[in-house]
Design a protein around this motif. Structure first.
Motif, PDB file in Angstrom:
ATOM      1  N   ASP A 225       0.845  -1.182   0.000  1.00 54.13           N
ATOM      2  CA  ASP A 225       0.000   0.000   0.000  1.00 54.13           C
ATOM      3  C   ASP A 225       0.887   1.240   0.000  1.00 54.13           C
ATOM      4  N   LEU A 226       0.269   2.399  -0.203  1.00 51.58           N
ATOM      5  CA  LEU A 226       1.027   3.651  -0.280  1.00 51.58           C
ATOM      6  C   LEU A 226       0.551   4.643   0.777  1.00 51.58           C
ATOM      7  N   TYR A 227       1.487   5.404   1.324  1.00 54.32           N
ATOM      8  CA  TYR A 227       1.136   6.617   2.039  1.00 54.32           C
ATOM      9  C   TYR A 227       1.330   7.778   1.075  1.00 54.32           C
ATOM     10  N   ILE A 228       0.355   8.672   1.045  1.00 52.83           N
ATOM     11  CA  ILE A 228       0.413   9.844   0.172  1.00 52.83           C
ATOM     12  C   ILE A 228       0.628  11.082   1.038  1.00 52.83           C
ATOM     13  N   LEU A 229       1.727  11.788   0.796  1.00 56.69           N
ATOM     14  CA  LEU A 229       2.097  12.974   1.573  1.00 56.69           C
ATOM     15  C   LEU A 229       1.800  14.210   0.736  1.00 56.69           C
ATOM     16  N   PRO A 230       0.936  15.100   1.202  1.00 58.30           N
ATOM     17  CA  PRO A 230       0.563  16.283   0.408  1.00 58.30           C
ATOM     18  C   PRO A 230       1.604  17.387   0.527  1.00 58.30           C
ATOM     19  N   SER A 231       2.552  17.430  -0.399  1.00 55.88           N
ATOM     20  CA  SER A 231       3.626  18.411  -0.293  1.00 55.88           C
ATOM     21  C   SER A 231       3.184  19.806  -0.725  1.00 55.88           C
ATOM     22  N   GLU A 255       5.789  20.079   9.545  1.00 57.35           N
ATOM     23  CA  GLU A 255       7.000  20.891   9.693  1.00 57.35           C
ATOM     24  C   GLU A 255       7.416  21.512   8.362  1.00 57.35           C
ATOM     25  N   ILE A 256       7.357  20.737   7.282  1.00 56.65           N
ATOM     26  CA  ILE A 256       7.745  21.260   5.971  1.00 56.65           C
ATOM     27  C   ILE A 256       6.748  22.317   5.501  1.00 56.65           C
ATOM     28  N   ASN A 257       5.464  22.071   5.716  1.00 52.10           N
ATOM     29  CA  ASN A 257       4.457  23.066   5.351  1.00 52.10           C
ATOM     30  C   ASN A 257       4.735  24.405   6.019  1.00 52.10           C
ATOM     31  N   MET A 258       4.983  24.369   7.327  1.00 53.95           N
ATOM     32  CA  MET A 258       5.161  25.608   8.076  1.00 53.95           C
ATOM     33  C   MET A 258       6.487  26.300   7.762  1.00 53.95           C
ATOM     34  N   ASP A 259       7.512  25.515   7.444  1.00 56.72           N
ATOM     35  CA  ASP A 259       8.847  26.092   7.235  1.00 56.72           C
ATOM     36  C   ASP A 259       9.163  26.423   5.780  1.00 56.72           C
ATOM     37  N   GLN A 260       8.623  25.634   4.853  1.00 59.29           N
ATOM     38  CA  GLN A 260       9.117  25.718   3.484  1.00 59.29           C
ATOM     39  C   GLN A 260       8.064  26.042   2.426  1.00 59.29           C
ATOM     40  N   VAL A 261       6.791  25.812   2.713  1.00 58.60           N
ATOM     41  CA  VAL A 261       5.768  25.949   1.682  1.00 58.60           C
ATOM     42  C   VAL A 261       4.969  27.231   1.899  1.00 58.60           C
ATOM     43  N   ASP A 262       4.838  28.030   0.862  1.00 62.45           N
ATOM     44  CA  ASP A 262       4.073  29.264   0.962  1.00 62.45           C
ATOM     45  C   ASP A 262       2.621  28.951   1.308  1.00 62.45           C
ATOM     46  N   ILE A 263       1.994  29.813   2.085  1.00 56.04           N
ATOM     47  CA  ILE A 263       0.615  29.597   2.523  1.00 56.04           C
ATOM     48  C   ILE A 263      -0.324  29.369   1.334  1.00 56.04           C
ATOM     49  N   ASN A 264      -0.060  30.014   0.201  1.00 53.90           N
ATOM     50  CA  ASN A 264      -0.904  29.853  -0.982  1.00 53.90           C
ATOM     51  C   ASN A 264      -0.858  28.444  -1.562  1.00 53.90           C
ATOM     52  N   ASP A 265       0.229  27.713  -1.273  1.00 55.36           N
ATOM     53  CA  ASP A 265       0.446  26.409  -1.907  1.00 55.36           C
ATOM     54  C   ASP A 265       0.185  25.221  -0.985  1.00 55.36           C
ATOM     55  N   ARG A 266      -0.079  25.464   0.301  1.00 53.89           N
ATOM     56  CA  ARG A 266      -0.270  24.358   1.234  1.00 53.89           C
ATOM     57  C   ARG A 266      -1.580  23.633   0.950  1.00 53.89           C
ATOM     58  N   LEU A 267      -1.518  22.305   1.033  1.00 46.42           N
ATOM     59  CA  LEU A 267      -2.692  21.491   0.726  1.00 46.42           C
ATOM     60  C   LEU A 267      -3.302  20.884   1.981  1.00 46.42           C
ATOM     61  N   SER A 268      -2.502  20.226   2.801  1.00 40.67           N
ATOM     62  CA  SER A 268      -3.026  19.568   3.994  1.00 40.67           C
ATOM     63  C   SER A 268      -1.869  19.177   4.895  1.00 40.67           C
ATOM     64  N   ASN A 269      -2.158  19.017   6.179  1.00 33.90           N
ATOM     65  CA  ASN A 269      -1.183  18.475   7.128  1.00 33.90           C
ATOM     66  C   ASN A 269      -1.433  16.996   7.405  1.00 33.90           C
ATOM     67  N   ASN A 289      -2.969  19.211  14.187  1.00 36.12           N
ATOM     68  CA  ASN A 289      -2.421  20.369  13.465  1.00 36.12           C
ATOM     69  C   ASN A 289      -3.102  20.500  12.108  1.00 36.12           C
ATOM     70  N   LYS A 290      -4.384  20.829  12.126  1.00 34.29           N
ATOM     71  CA  LYS A 290      -5.136  20.886  10.871  1.00 34.29           C
ATOM     72  C   LYS A 290      -5.020  22.228  10.166  1.00 34.29           C
ATOM     73  N   SER A 291      -4.795  23.305  10.922  1.00 34.42           N
ATOM     74  CA  SER A 291      -4.743  24.638  10.325  1.00 34.42           C
ATOM     75  C   SER A 291      -3.501  24.793   9.464  1.00 34.42           C
ATOM     76  N   LEU A 292      -3.680  25.448   8.311  1.00 35.85           N
ATOM     77  CA  LEU A 292      -2.558  25.661   7.394  1.00 35.85           C
ATOM     78  C   LEU A 292      -1.916  27.034   7.547  1.00 35.85           C
ATOM     79  N   ASP A 293      -2.526  27.917   8.347  1.00 38.56           N
ATOM     80  CA  ASP A 293      -2.026  29.299   8.389  1.00 38.56           C
ATOM     81  C   ASP A 293      -1.254  29.607   9.656  1.00 38.56           C
ATOM     82  N   ASP A 294      -0.411  28.679  10.060  1.00 37.62           N
ATOM     83  CA  ASP A 294       0.480  28.920  11.186  1.00 37.62           C
ATOM     84  C   ASP A 294       1.531  29.944  10.771  1.00 37.62           C
ATOM     85  N   ARG A 297       7.320  30.698   8.307  1.00 41.80           N
ATOM     86  CA  ARG A 297       8.722  30.937   8.651  1.00 41.80           C
ATOM     87  C   ARG A 297       9.615  30.716   7.449  1.00 41.80           C
ATOM     88  N   GLY A 298       9.930  31.803   6.757  1.00 39.68           N
ATOM     89  CA  GLY A 298      10.894  31.717   5.668  1.00 39.68           C
ATOM     90  C   GLY A 298      10.385  31.083   4.405  1.00 39.68           C
TER      91      GLY A 298
END
Length: 308
Positions: A225-231, A255-269, A289-294, A297-298
């Motif tokens: 089976d697969l785990y799907i990670l929403p980058s 962690e990657i969403n909050m540190d590396q992905v712009d708020i406009n591009d985040r899909l899910s945690n 940690n369901k909210s995407l608008d933490d 950071r950078g």
């Protein structure tokens, strides 16, 4: 000035009306982005210059790259395609657009206006446009289900191969050196590899996971089976379900969403699981940690292009 519901946030839009020489479009400057730039630099003149250059480029490129017939809304049925956004983060937006929910996500519909020199011009299909053209949400779903895989063919690639292509895309290194690097990169066994799932344009490619057949082929190849990670909204990452736990992966995604992905591009945690025997895709986690608008950071902004 008007409030605009963009993906994952509400912003202040400054609409430019009756621009000389600009046909069939109403440029918008997003004041939030300008203010964030000013906060980082403290250089008002540079921010004003950036706004002016954005406007100038938008006016020139839209007129030169988008043909008038591309804006014919009667052809919407042939140009509508899927994209995925986070449902809870976009409740206000979802009130204004046809959509259907899928786990913690929402399938929304975009109108492919045309390709520009540095990306694609697309518009979100709202309730007014759907009503004008006489389309129900089910009509849009059926059309997008056919169009998306034709306009934006699904792409599944080993992460190492994906990185290698980025590194060597325009490389002048010797063929021998490139091949040696690729051999090292590809040594990871399939069952411990990461795979990027997107589309050939790498635009709104996370919706590719709505197509079950590529997931099944990858699961069969790996033998699990697969785990799907929403980058991001543009791609997701697949890993073997024998490799790590969904909660551990969800912590990494957050962690990657909050540190590396712009708020406009985040899909899910959250993390999803594809069951290769049942051939189903379902949520595998219920993280707090369901909210995407933490705190952003950078993150590096990659603004979406829209023709209006």
């Amino acid at each position: 000035m008007r409030k605009v519901n963009k993906t994952n946030r509400e912003v202040d839009g400054l609409n430019m009306l009756d621009i000389p020489g600009l046909k069939n479009a109403t440029p918008t400057l997003y004041v939030n982005d300008l203010y964030e730039k000013y906060e980082k630099t403290g250089d008002y003149e540079e921010v004003a210059r950036m706004a002016a250059e954005t406007m100038e480029y938008g006016i020139k490129s839209f007129n030169s790259q988008i043909k008038e017939e591309c804006l014919d809304t009667s052809k919407l049925k042939d140009k509508v395609f899927f994209s995925l956004i986070n449902a809870e983060q976009n409740r206000k937006l979802l009130n204004t657009v046809p959509h259907r929910e899928f786990e913690d996500l929402a399938i929304v519909y975009r109108w492919n206006i045309g390709a520009g020199s540095d990306g694609g011009y697309t518009n979100l299909v709202d309730n007014d446009l759907a009503k004008k053209e006489g389309f129900t949400e089910n009509d849009l779903y059926n059309a997008a289900n056919k169009n998306t895989k034709e306009l934006f063919p699904v792409l599944v690639k080993n992460m190492n191969e994906f990185i290698s292509e980025i590194i060597f895309g325009d490389s002048e290194l010797s063929g021998e050196m490139e091949e040696e690097f690729k051999e090292v990169m590809m040594e990871t066994q399939d069952e411990r590899s990461m795979y990027v799932i997107t589309n050939e344009s790498k635009l709104f490619g996370a919706a590719s996971m709505l197509y079950e057949e590529p997931l099944h082929e990858l699961a069969e190849k790996i033998g699990s089976d697969l785990y799907i990670l929403p980058s991001s909204i543009h791609e997701v990452i697949a890993v073997s379900a024998d490799f790590g736990s969904p909660d551990e992966w969800a912590e990494m995604v957050y962690e990657i969403n909050m540190d590396q992905v712009d708020i406009n591009d985040r899909l899910s945690n959250q993390v999803y699981c594809y069951d290769k025997d049942l051939r189903t895709l379902r949520l595998a986690t219920d993280t707090i940690n369901k909210s995407l608008d933490d705190v952003d950071r950078g993150a590096i902004s990659t603004p979406e292009r829209e023709g209006r």
